[in-house]
Design a protein around this motif. Sequence first.
Motif, mmCIF file in Angstrom:
data_model
loop_
_atom_site.group_PDB
_atom_site.id
_atom_site.type_symbol
_atom_site.label_atom_id
_atom_site.label_comp_id
_atom_site.label_asym_id
_atom_site.label_seq_id
_atom_site.Cartn_x
_atom_site.Cartn_y
_atom_site.Cartn_z
ATOM 1 N N MET A 100 16.991 23.640 13.313
ATOM 2 C CA MET A 100 15.807 22.851 12.976
ATOM 3 C C MET A 100 14.962 23.617 11.967
ATOM 4 N N ALA A 101 14.309 22.877 11.086
ATOM 5 C CA ALA A 101 13.521 23.539 10.052
ATOM 6 C C ALA A 101 12.580 22.540 9.402
ATOM 7 N N PHE A 102 11.661 23.074 8.672
ATOM 8 C CA PHE A 102 10.795 22.200 7.867
ATOM 9 C C PHE A 102 11.636 21.566 6.767
ATOM 10 N N SER A 103 11.345 20.319 6.450
ATOM 11 C CA SER A 103 12.160 19.612 5.452
ATOM 12 C C SER A 103 11.311 18.828 4.452
ATOM 13 N N GLY A 104 10.066 19.268 4.263
ATOM 14 C CA GLY A 104 9.219 18.593 3.277
ATOM 15 C C GLY A 104 7.862 18.222 3.845
ATOM 16 N N ASN A 105 7.026 17.659 2.978
ATOM 17 C CA ASN A 105 5.707 17.193 3.404
ATOM 18 C C ASN A 105 5.802 15.750 3.887
ATOM 19 N N ASP A 108 5.010 21.578 4.353
ATOM 20 C CA ASP A 108 6.123 22.524 4.217
ATOM 21 C C ASP A 108 5.771 23.514 3.120
ATOM 22 N N PHE A 109 5.692 24.804 3.449
ATOM 23 C CA PHE A 109 5.311 25.816 2.454
ATOM 24 C C PHE A 109 6.469 26.148 1.505
ATOM 25 N N GLY A 110 7.662 25.677 1.809
ATOM 26 C CA GLY A 110 8.815 25.922 0.936
ATOM 27 C C GLY A 110 9.490 27.257 1.177
ATOM 28 N N ILE A 147 0.856 -1.184 0.000
ATOM 29 C CA ILE A 147 0.000 0.000 0.000
ATOM 30 C C ILE A 147 0.893 1.234 0.000
ATOM 31 N N LYS A 148 0.622 2.148 -0.918
ATOM 32 C CA LYS A 148 1.420 3.368 -1.004
ATOM 33 C C LYS A 148 0.567 4.554 -0.570
ATOM 34 N N SER A 149 1.115 5.386 0.269
ATOM 35 C CA SER A 149 0.381 6.573 0.693
ATOM 36 C C SER A 149 1.108 7.820 0.222
ATOM 37 N N ASP A 150 0.358 8.861 -0.115
ATOM 38 C CA ASP A 150 0.955 10.101 -0.609
ATOM 39 C C ASP A 150 0.298 11.312 0.029
ATOM 40 N N VAL A 151 1.077 12.391 0.106
ATOM 41 C CA VAL A 151 0.546 13.673 0.582
ATOM 42 C C VAL A 151 0.521 14.634 -0.599
ATOM 43 N N GLY A 152 -0.626 15.259 -0.866
ATOM 44 C CA GLY A 152 -0.751 16.200 -1.978
ATOM 45 C C GLY A 152 -0.060 17.522 -1.693
ATOM 46 N N GLN A 153 0.093 18.305 -2.738
ATOM 47 C CA GLN A 153 0.775 19.599 -2.621
ATOM 48 C C GLN A 153 -0.223 20.708 -2.274
ATOM 49 N N VAL A 154 0.035 21.420 -1.203
ATOM 50 C CA VAL A 154 -0.817 22.562 -0.861
ATOM 51 C C VAL A 154 -0.150 23.843 -1.343
ATOM 52 N N GLY A 155 -0.955 24.867 -1.537
ATOM 53 C CA GLY A 155 -0.428 26.177 -1.902
ATOM 54 C C GLY A 155 -0.797 27.186 -0.836
ATOM 55 N N THR A 196 8.694 15.999 11.235
ATOM 56 C CA THR A 196 9.044 14.957 10.269
ATOM 57 C C THR A 196 7.926 13.912 10.273
ATOM 58 N N ALA A 197 8.156 12.805 9.584
ATOM 59 C CA ALA A 197 7.178 11.716 9.603
ATOM 60 C C ALA A 197 7.031 11.150 11.017
ATOM 61 N N ALA A 198 8.016 11.415 11.867
ATOM 62 C CA ALA A 198 7.983 10.892 13.230
ATOM 63 C C ALA A 198 7.143 11.745 14.171
ATOM 64 N N THR A 199 6.654 12.877 13.681
ATOM 65 C CA THR A 199 5.797 13.746 14.505
ATOM 66 C C THR A 199 4.497 13.010 14.844
ATOM 67 N N THR A 200 4.107 13.091 16.096
ATOM 68 C CA THR A 200 2.953 12.292 16.534
ATOM 69 C C THR A 200 1.746 13.110 16.989
ATOM 70 N N ALA A 201 1.951 14.397 17.338
ATOM 71 C CA ALA A 201 0.828 15.157 17.890
ATOM 72 C C ALA A 201 1.054 16.655 17.759
ATOM 73 N N TYR A 202 -0.044 17.381 17.880
ATOM 74 C CA TYR A 202 0.003 18.855 17.867
ATOM 75 C C TYR A 202 0.813 19.354 19.051
ATOM 76 N N THR A 203 1.554 20.421 18.815
ATOM 77 C CA THR A 203 2.306 21.057 19.879
ATOM 78 C C THR A 203 2.228 22.572 19.718
#
Lengths: 96, 144
Positions: B1-6, B115-117, A6-14, B43-50
């Motif tokens: 530390m910084a955002f590094s992607g979705n 991540d807004f880039g 199963i592959k999961s993806d996150v879409g691009q937000v603007g 990151t993907a390891a984030t588990t909850a709102y802070t």
Amino acid sequence: MFTVDIKSDVGQVGVETTHNRGFTPEELSVDCANKIISISQSADPVLRQQAEAFKSQIQQIVLYYMKQSAKSERTTIYNLLLNAGEASLAEHIRRL
Amino acid sequence: MAFSGNYMCTSFKTELMTATHNFPNSTGNTFKLALYDNSASFTAATTAYTTSNEISGSGYSAGGGTLTNVTPTSSSTTAFTDFDDLTFSTATITARGALIYNDTAAGDPSVVVLDFGGDKTSTAGDFKIVMPTADATNALIRIA
């Protein structure tokens, strides 16, 4: 042994922002048309062209009614201010 | 530390198998989107709102804005769900990214990191998060 991949993806937000104003009907109508019609990058060029033309028409219709909505809202606010004794402020709203 | 992607949070994937999250529009859980500066290290390891590194400013309250769910559906072999666009009105804020989390579930478990880039700023204006089209190739959350 059986496995299921199963592959999961996150879409691009603007993100769109404004400074010292809100979004214009023109800007909002583009977002609206994009929500209504999504055209695949891999679509046949002829179909893509037709879809783009249709999308443009949809945007113009949405834009027209958004402008009508804004005008009607201003009329309602104008009358609310006028009835509250704020004639000068009401006139500012009317002239927007 | 910084955002590094979705990222789709790994804990979220696990929680899908334990029925922690419920996405339908009218009967589902309440999901919220919180904004952060670039000191956040999600990151993907984030588990909850802070609240750590969450932004502050006119037009923004801690915890972020409430999202409108798009009821999950599928196309071909891909299941997907999404949210409506979210606007923080008359806001003077700067944000580098966001975290979507489940405000209904205990512990505010995270869903996705966005991540807004780059830093995005509104000044006494609107700050709008534009969600992707809710379809099998673009939707925010897709499982194929």
